[in-house]
Design an enzyme around this catalytic site. Sequence first.
Site, PDB file in Angstrom:
ATOM      1  N   GLY A  67      45.821  42.365   6.093  1.00 45.22           N
ATOM      2  CA  GLY A  67      46.054  41.639   4.840  1.00 45.22           C
ATOM      3  C   GLY A  67      45.708  40.152   4.916  1.00 45.22           C
ATOM      4  O   GLY A  67      44.896  39.655   4.120  1.00 45.22           O
ATOM      5  N   ASP A 115      46.058  36.152  -2.293  1.00 45.21           N
ATOM      6  CA  ASP A 115      45.327  37.428  -2.212  1.00 45.21           C
ATOM      7  C   ASP A 115      46.181  38.567  -2.775  1.00 45.21           C
ATOM      8  O   ASP A 115      45.682  39.468  -3.451  1.00 45.21           O
ATOM      9  CB  ASP A 115      44.966  37.766  -0.757  1.00 45.21           C
ATOM     10  CG  ASP A 115      43.990  36.780  -0.139  1.00 45.21           C
ATOM     11  OD1 ASP A 115      43.750  35.721  -0.742  1.00 45.21           O
ATOM     12  OD2 ASP A 115      43.474  37.073   0.951  1.00 45.21           O
ATOM     13  N   HIS A 152      48.983  34.633   2.773  1.00 47.06           N
ATOM     14  CA  HIS A 152      47.888  35.060   1.894  1.00 47.06           C
ATOM     15  C   HIS A 152      48.429  35.502   0.534  1.00 47.06           C
ATOM     16  O   HIS A 152      47.895  36.410  -0.086  1.00 47.06           O
ATOM     17  CB  HIS A 152      47.100  36.194   2.552  1.00 47.06           C
ATOM     18  CG  HIS A 152      47.948  37.380   2.926  1.00 47.06           C
ATOM     19  ND1 HIS A 152      49.031  37.294   3.770  1.00 47.06           N
ATOM     20  CD2 HIS A 152      47.880  38.689   2.565  1.00 47.06           C
ATOM     21  CE1 HIS A 152      49.584  38.493   3.902  1.00 47.06           C
ATOM     22  NE2 HIS A 152      48.910  39.353   3.167  1.00 47.06           N
ATOM     23  N   ASP A 196      43.667  42.746   1.494  1.00 46.85           N
ATOM     24  CA  ASP A 196      44.076  42.916   0.082  1.00 46.85           C
ATOM     25  C   ASP A 196      42.869  42.705  -0.839  1.00 46.85           C
ATOM     26  O   ASP A 196      42.687  43.400  -1.831  1.00 46.85           O
ATOM     27  CB  ASP A 196      45.175  41.906  -0.292  1.00 46.85           C
ATOM     28  CG  ASP A 196      46.400  42.036   0.576  1.00 46.85           C
ATOM     29  OD1 ASP A 196      47.368  42.686   0.160  1.00 46.85           O
ATOM     30  OD2 ASP A 196      46.381  41.499   1.700  1.00 46.85           O
ATOM     31  N   HIS A 220      53.947  44.978   3.800  1.00 53.12           N
ATOM     32  CA  HIS A 220      54.224  43.768   4.566  1.00 53.12           C
ATOM     33  C   HIS A 220      55.063  44.141   5.787  1.00 53.12           C
ATOM     34  O   HIS A 220      55.672  45.226   5.835  1.00 53.12           O
ATOM     35  CB  HIS A 220      54.930  42.740   3.677  1.00 53.12           C
ATOM     36  CG  HIS A 220      53.998  42.096   2.686  1.00 53.12           C
ATOM     37  ND1 HIS A 220      54.380  41.690   1.434  1.00 53.12           N
ATOM     38  CD2 HIS A 220      52.666  41.813   2.799  1.00 53.12           C
ATOM     39  CE1 HIS A 220      53.320  41.171   0.813  1.00 53.12           C
ATOM     40  NE2 HIS A 220      52.283  41.245   1.608  1.00 53.12           N
ATOM     41  N   ARG A 272      47.017  41.621  -9.837  1.00 54.19           N
ATOM     42  CA  ARG A 272      46.366  41.332 -11.118  1.00 54.19           C
ATOM     43  C   ARG A 272      45.267  42.347 -11.415  1.00 54.19           C
ATOM     44  O   ARG A 272      45.155  42.848 -12.542  1.00 54.19           O
ATOM     45  CB  ARG A 272      45.794  39.907 -11.093  1.00 54.19           C
ATOM     46  CG  ARG A 272      45.070  39.531 -12.359  1.00 54.19           C
ATOM     47  CD  ARG A 272      44.483  38.130 -12.327  1.00 54.19           C
ATOM     48  NE  ARG A 272      43.574  38.000 -13.453  1.00 54.19           N
ATOM     49  CZ  ARG A 272      42.309  38.401 -13.447  1.00 54.19           C
ATOM     50  NH1 ARG A 272      41.788  38.922 -12.350  1.00 54.19           N
ATOM     51  NH2 ARG A 272      41.564  38.278 -14.520  1.00 54.19           N
ATOM     52  N   ASP A 325      57.266  42.660   0.651  1.00 55.91           N
ATOM     53  CA  ASP A 325      58.483  42.002   1.124  1.00 55.91           C
ATOM     54  C   ASP A 325      58.716  40.794   0.226  1.00 55.91           C
ATOM     55  O   ASP A 325      58.014  39.785   0.356  1.00 55.91           O
ATOM     56  CB  ASP A 325      58.301  41.568   2.575  1.00 55.91           C
ATOM     57  CG  ASP A 325      59.480  40.776   3.089  1.00 55.91           C
ATOM     58  OD1 ASP A 325      60.466  40.595   2.334  1.00 55.91           O
ATOM     59  OD2 ASP A 325      59.410  40.323   4.247  1.00 55.91           O
TER      60      ASP A 325
HETATM   61  O1  LIG Z   1      49.566  41.690   4.605  1.00 54.41           O
HETATM   62  C1  LIG Z   1      49.423  42.764   4.116  1.00 54.41           C
HETATM   63  C2  LIG Z   1      49.353  42.953   2.659  1.00 54.41           C
HETATM   64  O2  LIG Z   1      49.389  41.753   1.944  1.00 54.41           O
HETATM   65  C3  LIG Z   1      49.319  43.961   4.962  1.00 54.41           C
HETATM   66  O3  LIG Z   1      48.377  43.764   5.984  1.00 54.41           O
HETATM   67  P1  LIG Z   1      48.493  44.606   7.316  1.00 54.41           P
HETATM   68  O4  LIG Z   1      48.575  46.041   6.948  1.00 54.41           O
HETATM   69  O5  LIG Z   1      47.247  44.319   8.103  1.00 54.41           O
HETATM   70  O6  LIG Z   1      49.734  44.128   8.017  1.00 54.41           O
END
Ligand SMILES: O=C(CO)COP(=O)(O)O
Length: 138
Positions: A55, A90, A87, A60, A8, A96, A80
Site C-alpha cells: 500500500g 492514496d 499514504h 492502493d 491495514h 473515491r 484501520d
Molecule cells: O497499506 C495498505 C492499504 O492502504 C495495505 O498494504 P499492504 O497490504 O502492503 O500492507
Amino acid sequence: MNIALIAHDKKKQDLIDFVTAYKEIFSEHNLFATGTTGKLITNDTGLTIERFQSGPLGGDQQIGARIANDEMDMIIFFRDPLTAQPHEPDVTALLRLCDVYKIPLATNEASAEILIRGLESGWLDWRTIKEKRVRYDG
Ligand SMILES: O=C(CO)COP(=O)(O)O
C-alpha cells in the site's frame, strides 16, 4: 468477479480470518491484493492472489487504476481508522474511485459480511440489477 483484498496492518489478521471463513466463496473468484496483505492471505489460505505493490508503495493506486479500467468488481478493504497512514491520500483516492465507478466497497468486517453473502446469493451483478430497476421505473 475480480475482488481486491486490502488490510491495514492492525486489521490484517481480521481479514485473514474473514477470507479463511469464506474461502470456498473466494476460491471461485479472481483475487487481487496489496503486497503484504496478499502474501499473508496466500500463506494462510493457499488461495492464489495477484499481488500489487505494498500500500505505502503504490498498491492502493494500482488497484485504483484497475477500477478506472473497469477491471474490478468488489473491494474489501479492512481499514484501520485509529492509525495515521503515510499514504492516506492514496487510500482516499481509492475510495473515491469506488464511488466514481460504483464499485461495491466494504471498509469494515460488518460490511464485508454483507457483501460476501450478497456475492454468494448473486446480488453483486449490480449492473444487471440497475438495468432492471430502470426498466421497472419506466
Ligand atoms: O497499506 C495498505 C492499504 O492502504 C495495505 O498494504 P499492504 O497490504 O502492503 O500492507
